[in-house]
Design a protein around this motif. Structure first.
Motif, PDB file in Angstrom:
ATOM      1  N   ASP A 249       0.898  -1.256  -0.227  1.00  0.00           N
ATOM      2  CA  ASP A 249       0.042   0.024  -0.098  1.00  0.00           C
ATOM      3  C   ASP A 249       0.899   1.204  -0.057  1.00  0.00           C
ATOM      4  OD1 ASP A 249      -2.523   1.535  -0.011  1.00  0.00           O
ATOM      5  OD2 ASP A 249      -2.483   1.463   2.199  1.00  0.00           O
ATOM      6  N   ARG A 252       2.322   1.705  -3.628  1.00  0.00           N
ATOM      7  CA  ARG A 252       1.182   2.321  -4.498  1.00  0.00           C
ATOM      8  C   ARG A 252       0.882   3.732  -4.193  1.00  0.00           C
ATOM      9  NH1 ARG A 252      -2.327  -0.986  -2.986  1.00  0.00           N
ATOM     10  NH2 ARG A 252      -3.700   0.522  -1.712  1.00  0.00           N
ATOM     11  N   GLN A 253       0.785   4.152  -2.981  1.00  0.00           N
ATOM     12  CA  GLN A 253       0.623   5.458  -2.566  1.00  0.00           C
ATOM     13  C   GLN A 253       1.721   6.512  -2.860  1.00  0.00           C
ATOM     14  OE1 GLN A 253      -2.210   6.672  -1.738  1.00  0.00           O
ATOM     15  NE2 GLN A 253      -3.129   4.641  -1.254  1.00  0.00           N
ATOM     16  N   ARG A 254       2.941   5.839  -2.927  1.00  0.00           N
ATOM     17  CA  ARG A 254       3.983   6.644  -3.533  1.00  0.00           C
ATOM     18  C   ARG A 254       4.058   6.983  -4.983  1.00  0.00           C
ATOM     19  NH1 ARG A 254       8.750   3.627  -0.046  1.00  0.00           N
ATOM     20  NH2 ARG A 254       8.873   4.911   1.797  1.00  0.00           N
ATOM     21  N   ARG A 255       3.576   5.761  -5.647  1.00  0.00           N
ATOM     22  CA  ARG A 255       3.569   5.932  -7.030  1.00  0.00           C
ATOM     23  C   ARG A 255       2.293   6.772  -7.407  1.00  0.00           C
ATOM     24  NH1 ARG A 255       4.250   0.289  -6.873  1.00  0.00           N
ATOM     25  NH2 ARG A 255       2.020  -0.181  -7.306  1.00  0.00           N
ATOM     26  N   GLU A 256       1.190   6.858  -6.981  1.00  0.00           N
ATOM     27  CA  GLU A 256       0.332   7.714  -7.092  1.00  0.00           C
ATOM     28  C   GLU A 256       0.558   9.211  -6.869  1.00  0.00           C
ATOM     29  OE1 GLU A 256      -3.466   6.387  -5.215  1.00  0.00           O
ATOM     30  OE2 GLU A 256      -3.567   4.624  -6.030  1.00  0.00           O
ATOM     31  N   LEU A 257       1.225   9.382  -5.609  1.00  0.00           N
ATOM     32  CA  LEU A 257       1.740  10.816  -5.436  1.00  0.00           C
ATOM     33  C   LEU A 257       2.702  11.237  -6.431  1.00  0.00           C
ATOM     34  CD1 LEU A 257       1.513  13.234  -3.406  1.00  0.00           C
ATOM     35  CD2 LEU A 257       3.663  11.903  -2.168  1.00  0.00           C
ATOM     36  N   ASP A 259       2.620  10.287  -9.644  1.00  0.00           N
ATOM     37  CA  ASP A 259       1.836  10.360 -10.836  1.00  0.00           C
ATOM     38  C   ASP A 259       1.114  11.715 -10.882  1.00  0.00           C
ATOM     39  OD1 ASP A 259       2.839   7.997 -11.778  1.00  0.00           O
ATOM     40  OD2 ASP A 259       1.058   6.851 -11.265  1.00  0.00           O
ATOM     41  N   THR A 260       0.569  12.058  -9.645  1.00  0.00           N
ATOM     42  CA  THR A 260       0.068  13.253  -9.451  1.00  0.00           C
ATOM     43  C   THR A 260       1.059  14.575  -9.702  1.00  0.00           C
ATOM     44  OG1 THR A 260      -1.524  12.403  -7.737  1.00  0.00           O
ATOM     45  CG2 THR A 260      -1.319  14.790  -7.790  1.00  0.00           C
ATOM     46  N   LYS A 263       1.243  14.842 -13.526  1.00  0.00           N
ATOM     47  CA  LYS A 263       0.263  15.385 -13.911  1.00  0.00           C
ATOM     48  C   LYS A 263       0.041  16.716 -13.783  1.00  0.00           C
ATOM     49  CE  LYS A 263      -2.480  11.029 -13.905  1.00  0.00           C
ATOM     50  NZ  LYS A 263      -3.634  10.378 -13.261  1.00  0.00           N
ATOM     51  N   HIS A 303      -3.095  12.990  -1.509  1.00  0.00           N
ATOM     52  CA  HIS A 303      -2.218  11.687  -1.796  1.00  0.00           C
ATOM     53  C   HIS A 303      -1.169  11.976  -0.647  1.00  0.00           C
ATOM     54  CE1 HIS A 303      -3.824  10.292  -5.469  1.00  0.00           C
ATOM     55  NE2 HIS A 303      -3.825  11.556  -6.049  1.00  0.00           N
ATOM     56  N   LYS A 306      -2.898  10.229   2.072  1.00  0.00           N
ATOM     57  CA  LYS A 306      -2.945   8.679   2.020  1.00  0.00           C
ATOM     58  C   LYS A 306      -1.805   7.917   2.427  1.00  0.00           C
ATOM     59  CE  LYS A 306      -6.880   8.416  -1.382  1.00  0.00           C
ATOM     60  NZ  LYS A 306      -7.130   8.419  -2.672  1.00  0.00           N
TER      61      LYS A 306
END
Length: 552
Positions: A249, A252-257, A259-260, A263, A303, A306
């Motif tokens: 988890d 995953r949160q590191r990757r989503e941050l 990615d944010t 973007k 993020h 999270k």
């Protein structure tokens, strides 16, 4: 004896030692009828809690409420050697008054002293018989009995008192296999509230529940120690699984941050390009910019939160996994080749032994368990082998370098640090080498600089073991006397690991059968009117008798 309402309740308990150590802060525990095994690492506060409940220590805050009388058997029992057995049993005055009445003295004070206890001597002898002490007369002194018999005498006194609550702190220490069996029977038949601190697996398999004291809190497990181990294994497997989930988890949160951030950077570049190309009015561009910044801020915060929450879940999951360190050392210079002579006893008789020891040859890396009754002379034999005690007759010759770890662990100088103590035994070793080996024995960094006098029981044992195993010349024969006394389960595992690395000959005097089997004992010797070879099964089944001489 106890009633169904008998209990021990500690509420908001806080206790601090003079050095500032606080084993308990706002601590709570409630123990009801039945047998409770109190376990935990050395230094977790087990003995301190027992002393608090017994009233030998006073808490700084909180309350301890008990119903009925308390009987307490401390870990390190010290009895005045001049005391008579009847004084230890607490019946001396009643017994003296009874004898005076029987002798014709009708004084009222004697009848008052006796009260309704006219069968005091019969009850006392029954209690002694129950614990295998029927051969000890009520007029004998403590100086005439062994240390193990002294422990059982104190337990007999508690059985006579019939307290509602019985506290036993490491009661099997110094008890031989016969005495342990008597103790097990007494514990199994106890009808009241009982709290037992012990590392003895057989004893803990007699309890109704386990209280695991860790980091100032108690976790309860129903059933005996065997059931506890099973439940803990399942619990730890689940905890490790949760760690893996939490780690995934976090990733995953590191990757989503990340990615944010990508973007938002693209959106920012796109907005800037639109403004530069005059594709939207400036007012509109500024409004879009502010909106984008606010949106970006919310996304980053969302993020980040999270990720923080995921890290917190990982920390909680990791905290649930026990990470008790393991000892890992290498002792290549202790190796003894098979067939090499290690120890020779010839027609030996030792001081304080009941009977002659006789003769013995130890060759190669044998691992010998020395068993026998309390008072048979096991400690005297080991001290004779080391040269501390001169033999009464015969000789004991060690043919390789040897080291001895006594029960009292008095090989350490309390005023010196752990590293300095080891250096005393290895004067040719560099400080770096000593500290590297100590780190493998779990004395890392500043722990190696702790004064020996401040160490807990388990730490003191590890330090004494380090001083012997790391000494120079490397020992090729190591003698251990009751090594598991006062050690928690983790420390016993650590001792087993250290002895796994030791490649020399080993003689261990002890009664902890599971431990002796875990270290790979190759020969079992019974000291009983000489040294006799027996089997592991003989020991497990309690068949400890000297062989009958051949007839005819």
């Amino acid at each position: 004896m106890s009633t169904p309402s008998s209990h021990v309740v500690c509420t908001s308990l806080t206790f601090t030692w003079p050095d500032g150590t606080t084993p308990f802060k706002d601590f709570r525990i409630a123990v009801g009828p039945g047998r409770t095994g109190l376990i935990g690492l050395n230094g977790s506060g087990k003995s301190t809690l027992m002393k608090l409940i017994a009233g030998e220590l006073t808490p700084a805050e909180g309350t301890i409420r008990t119903t009925g009388g308390i009987g307490y058997l401390p870990q390190n029992l010290v009895l005045d050697t001049a005391l008579r057995v009847d004084q230890v049993l607490g019946i001396a005055e009643t017994r003296a008054a009874l004898h005076a009445i029987e002798g014709g003295d009708p004084s009222e004070k004697h009848f008052t002293a006796v009260g309704d206890d006219w069968d005091v001597e019969e009850r006392a002898r029954a209690a002694l018989d129950q614990l295998g002490l029927g051969h000890i007369g009520l007029d004998r002194t403590i100086g005439e009995v062994s240390g193990g018999e002294g422990v059982l005498l104190r337990l007999a006194a508690l059985l006579l008192e019939r307290p509602e609550i019985l506290l036993l702190d490491e009661p099997t220490n110094n008890l031989d296999l016969f005495a342990r069996r008597r103790l097990y029977a007494a514990v199994a038949s106890w009808p009241g509230v009982m709290i037992i601190v012990s590392h003895d697996r057989k004893l803990l398999d007699l309890v109704d529940q386990i209280a695991d004291l860790r980091s100032g809190e108690v976790t309860w497990y129903g059933g005996n120690f065997h059931a506890y181990e099973k439940a803990l294994a399942v619990e730890q497997e689940a905890a490790e699984r949760m760690v893996r989930v939490a780690e995934a988890d976090v990733q995953r949160q590191r990757r989503e941050l990340a990615d944010t951030h990508v973007k938002l950077a693209r959106r920012k570049r796109y907005g800037k390009k639109m403004e530069e190309n005059k594709r939207v009015p400036k007012v509109t561009a500024n409004a879009l910019k502010r909106s984008a910044q606010e949106s970006a801020g919310r996304l980053r915060i969302q993020h980040s939160e999270k990720l923080t929450e995921a890290r917190e879940r990982l920390t909680e999951a990791e905290d649930a996994v026990r990470d008790d360190d393991e000892i890992r050392i290498e002792l290549p210079f202790t190796r003894v080749h098979p067939g090499r002579g290690v120890l020779r006893l010839t027609d030996l008789t030792v001081r304080y032994g009941a009977e002659p020891v006789g003769s013995l040859e130890v060759r190669g890396p044998e691992r010998i368990a020395l068993v026998g009754r309390n008072g048979a002379g096991k400690t005297s034999l080991l001290r004779t082998v080391t040269g501390e005690l001169p033999p009464v007759s015969g000789e004991a010759v060690a043919e390789v370098p040897l080291r001895f770890l006594p029960q009292r662990l008095d090989v350490l100088d309390d005023g010196l640090t752990v590293a300095e103590n080891v250096a005393r035994f290895a004067p040719g070793a560099t400080d770096n080498r000593i500290r590297a080996q100590l780190a493998r024995l779990l004395f890392r960094g500043a722990r190696a600089d702790q004064p020996a006098g401040t160490l807990s029981g388990g730490e003191r044992f590890r330090a004494a073991l380090a001083a012997q195993l790391l000494s120079e010349p490397a020992p090729q024969l190591v003698l251990l006397d009751e090594p598991t006394n006062n050690l928690d389960m983790a420390s016993v595992r650590g001792l087993t690991a250290a002895l796994d690395a030791y490649e020399g000959a080993l003689i261990v005097a002890g009664h902890d059968v599971p431990f002796l089997e875990s270290i790979g004992v190759t020969r079992w010797l019974l000291l009983d009117g000489g040294l006799h070879d027996i089997t592991a099964e003989d020991v497990r089944e309690g068949r400890l008798r000297r062989p009958e001489p051949p007839r005819g």
